[in-house]
Design an enzyme around this catalytic site. Structure first.
Site, PDB file in Angstrom:
ATOM      1  CB  SER A 237     -17.329 -32.508 -18.669  1.00 35.49           C
ATOM      2  OG  SER A 237     -17.353 -33.822 -19.196  1.00 35.49           O
TER       3      SER A 237
ATOM      4  CG  ASP B 139     -19.936 -38.759 -22.419  1.00 36.39           C
ATOM      5  OD1 ASP B 139     -19.599 -37.838 -21.647  1.00 36.39           O
ATOM      6  OD2 ASP B 139     -20.889 -38.646 -23.214  1.00 36.39           O
TER       7      ASP B 139
ATOM      8  CG  ASP C 146     -18.582 -34.560 -25.301  1.00 33.89           C
ATOM      9  OD1 ASP C 146     -19.335 -35.464 -25.697  1.00 33.89           O
ATOM     10  OD2 ASP C 146     -18.862 -33.809 -24.345  1.00 33.89           O
TER      11      ASP C 146
ATOM     12  CG  ASP D  67     -20.953 -39.001 -27.483  1.00 34.55           C
ATOM     13  OD1 ASP D  67     -21.079 -40.241 -27.457  1.00 34.55           O
ATOM     14  OD2 ASP D  67     -21.770 -38.228 -26.956  1.00 34.55           O
TER      15      ASP D  67
ATOM     16  CE  LYS E  75     -21.056 -30.876 -15.685  1.00 37.01           C
ATOM     17  NZ  LYS E  75     -19.950 -31.388 -16.529  1.00 37.01           N
TER      18      LYS E  75
ATOM     19  CE1 TYR F  95     -24.833 -30.521 -16.219  1.00 42.25           C
ATOM     20  CE2 TYR F  95     -25.555 -32.466 -17.424  1.00 42.25           C
ATOM     21  CZ  TYR F  95     -24.591 -31.521 -17.139  1.00 42.25           C
ATOM     22  OH  TYR F  95     -23.368 -31.574 -17.788  1.00 42.25           O
TER      23      TYR F  95
END
Length: 555
Positions: free
Chosen positions: A85, A96, A98, A155, A220, A229
């Site tokens: 995202s 968060d 990625d 992450d 979303k 979701y």
């Protein structure tokens, strides 16, 4: 020649009404706290900058440990890339990030990225005062370091390239990055490669990037409110929804987000699954990696809702979808399609109606309650994460016996929660998951003891489980649910919902026509039928199409 499935259905320019209704949609989304402010965005960039500097320090340390000279060690390089995202530009406040660390061949995942020695990146990160709650998940399908870095959850994956030097201008989308790498590196690289491919495909379609992002944000939000979701729970996750929205804009490249939403639900409520959703022909490179093939692979042919990633090696990103979750999503698509058609007939759209939360805890009389318990916060993070990853197995075990609907989000009890059978708080960490269940038509009596037993045996056999890590599954009636469950479940839909309507508003239709006219509906339905026919395994057209795809990839 362009492939049939890439031909748009409609390229008409948006009307003034489309523009206005899109403005109203954006206002609603802004009121739902979906956009990070400038200060948070800058902070995220600073955190990523610090992480990039840390991995460069780390790789120099690894080079020295390998016996490289000081000059060569100074030239050592590792790079940070983002995906998901954040890379798509649809991250919200507190979301968060990625990230992917790309390193050279001499920096090994098992002994240099992860590990207990001082030179390992895991230990270097733990020593940082800004890093908290670090958890190394080494046995995951895609190994990952999870952490909080200066208040931002991150992450971090690792990709080990087959090269001694990682160039600063590395083109991660190039197939050459996959040469002579292991499967875990392929999976790790896939996140970035797929995200970049989606953005490129949307641009090639001639779609405005902001229109794509606004529509994806809306989809979303809708999916979260309706409880569909979660890739882990057997629904769809972020990349899945991005693939579907990108496919929609291939059909309607000039569509404004307001109309794109209506068309999205119309198209995919009619989609003939398991016809795959593909954004481009499947590439068959000579590197030897398996690619998704529903026509010749028995395993791939069993996938119920294939959404194929657009980067080599092509994979089904939605393999976890079950019969139950597919049925739920199709029902929700249909409801949303009908509602959008009604809403867009008014010049001032009450968007809040589309994004109403699914009334999960009043929709069923009976539920399965899954309780996850551990003693320490570190054990709880690991145990709850593992258990969550297995929840779709419980759905699959019981779906043959009952009608089932899982709620994908965890329900966390309040601080003053007193466990059943206890006189006071026990100080243990816990959370709950709930699954709505009801008897199938014509069934008088059903027992879930055996499928629940199978699920518990699977989860409790985890090799890293400690004796204090518990899993409890029990049935409960809606009337037995305590008030705190309803409070934890409910989300406040505040801000941007109240729309001021003009006194002379037309109540029937906009400019005398419905959002999707009969001619366009027929074109959309025909396109879906055509794609299904071409994608049917074993059909002559399927074979011809595959040959054309291979020829186009080769050229």
């Amino acid at each position: 020649m362009a492939l049939v499935f890439n031909r748009p259905i409609n390229v008409d320019l948006p009307t003034a009404v489309d523009e206005k209704q899109t403005e109203q949609l954006v206002q609603y989304l802004q009121g739902q706290n979906l956009y990070a402010d400038e200060a948070e965005s800058l902070h995220r960039e600073e955190v990523l900058g610090k992480l990039a500097m840390l991995v460069k320090d780390w790789i120099r340390g690894v080079a020295i440990k390998r016996g490289f000279g000081e000059g060569m060690a100074e030239e050592a390089n590792a790079s940070i890339f983002t995906f998901g995202s954040y890379r798509l530009g649809v991250n919200g406040p507190g979301a968060d990030i990625d990230t992917l660390c790309v390193g050279p061949s001499y920096a090994k995942r098992e002994t240099d990225f992860f590990g207990k020695e001082d030179h390992c990146l895991e230990q270097l990160l733990k020593r940082q005062p800004d890093v908290k709650e670090l958890l190394a998940v080494t046995d995951a399908y895609v190994p990952v370091i999870k952490m909080e870095f200066a208040g931002i959850e991150i992450d971090l994956l690792y990709a080990r390239l087959h090269t001694a030097v990682v160039p600063e201008d590395l083109d991660i989308s190039s197939v050459s990055t996959l040469r002579n790498v292991d499967e875990q590196t392929v999976r790790s690289l896939n996140g970035c490669r797929v995200t970049d491919s989606i953005l490129k495909i949307v641009q090639q379609a001639g779609t405005d990037q902001e229109a794509f992002r606004t529509t994806l944000r809306a989809i979303k939000l809708w999916a979260k409110r309706r409880g569909v979701y979660s890739n882990v729970a057997g629904f769809l996750g972020g990349v899945n929804w991005a693939i579907l929205v990108a496919r929609l804009f291939q059909f309607y490249p000039t569509s404004k987000p307001s109309m794109a939403l209506c068309r999205f639900f119309k198209i995919f409520s009619q989609w003939r699954w398991p016809t795959p959703v593909m954004l481009k022909p499947i590439e068959r490179e000579s590197l030897g990696f398996a690619v998704w093939d529903g026509s010749s692979s028995a395993r791939d042919a069993r996938h119920l809702m294939p959404l194929i990633t657009p980067a080599y090696p092509a994979m089904n990103s939605s393999y976890s979808v079950s019969h139950s979750t597919l049925s739920i999503m199709m029902e929700e698509f249909g409801i949303a399609a009908q509602l959008c058609s009604e809403l867009l007939m008014n010049p001032v759209v009450d968007w809040a109606r589309l994004f109403e939360q699914y009334p999960f805890f009043t929709a069923y009389k009976n539920y399965l309650q899954v309780e996850v318990i551990a003693d320490t916060s570190e054990d709880f993070r690991a145990w709850s994460g593992y258990t969550h990853s297995k929840m779709r197995l419980l759905v699959r075990e019981i779906q043959d016996h009952v009608v089932v609907r899982p709620w994908p989000d965890e329900i966390i009890p309040p601080e003053d929660y007193i466990p059943e059978g206890c006189a006071e708080k026990d100080g243990r960490h816990r959370l709950f998951y709930f699954i709505g269940v009801k008897k199938k038509a014509g069934v008088k009596q059903v027992s879930l003891q055996e499928p629940v037993k199978v699920f518990k045996q699977e989860v409790l056999s985890w090799q890293h489980r400690k004796a204090s890590m518990e899993l409890r599954v029990r049935p409960c009636k809606a009337s037995e649910l305590p008030l705190w469950v309803h409070k934890a479940y409910s989300r406040t839909s505040s801000g941007g919902e109240e729309q001021q309507q003009d006194d002379d508003q037309e109540a029937a239709t906009v400019n005398g026509k419905a959002p999707l006219e009969e001619e366009e509906e027929a074109a959309a339905a025909a396109a879906v039928e055509n794609i299904a026919a071409q994608s049917s395994p074993g059909s002559p057209e399927s074979a011809r199409k595959r040959k054309r795809e291979e020829e186009e990839v080769q050229t």
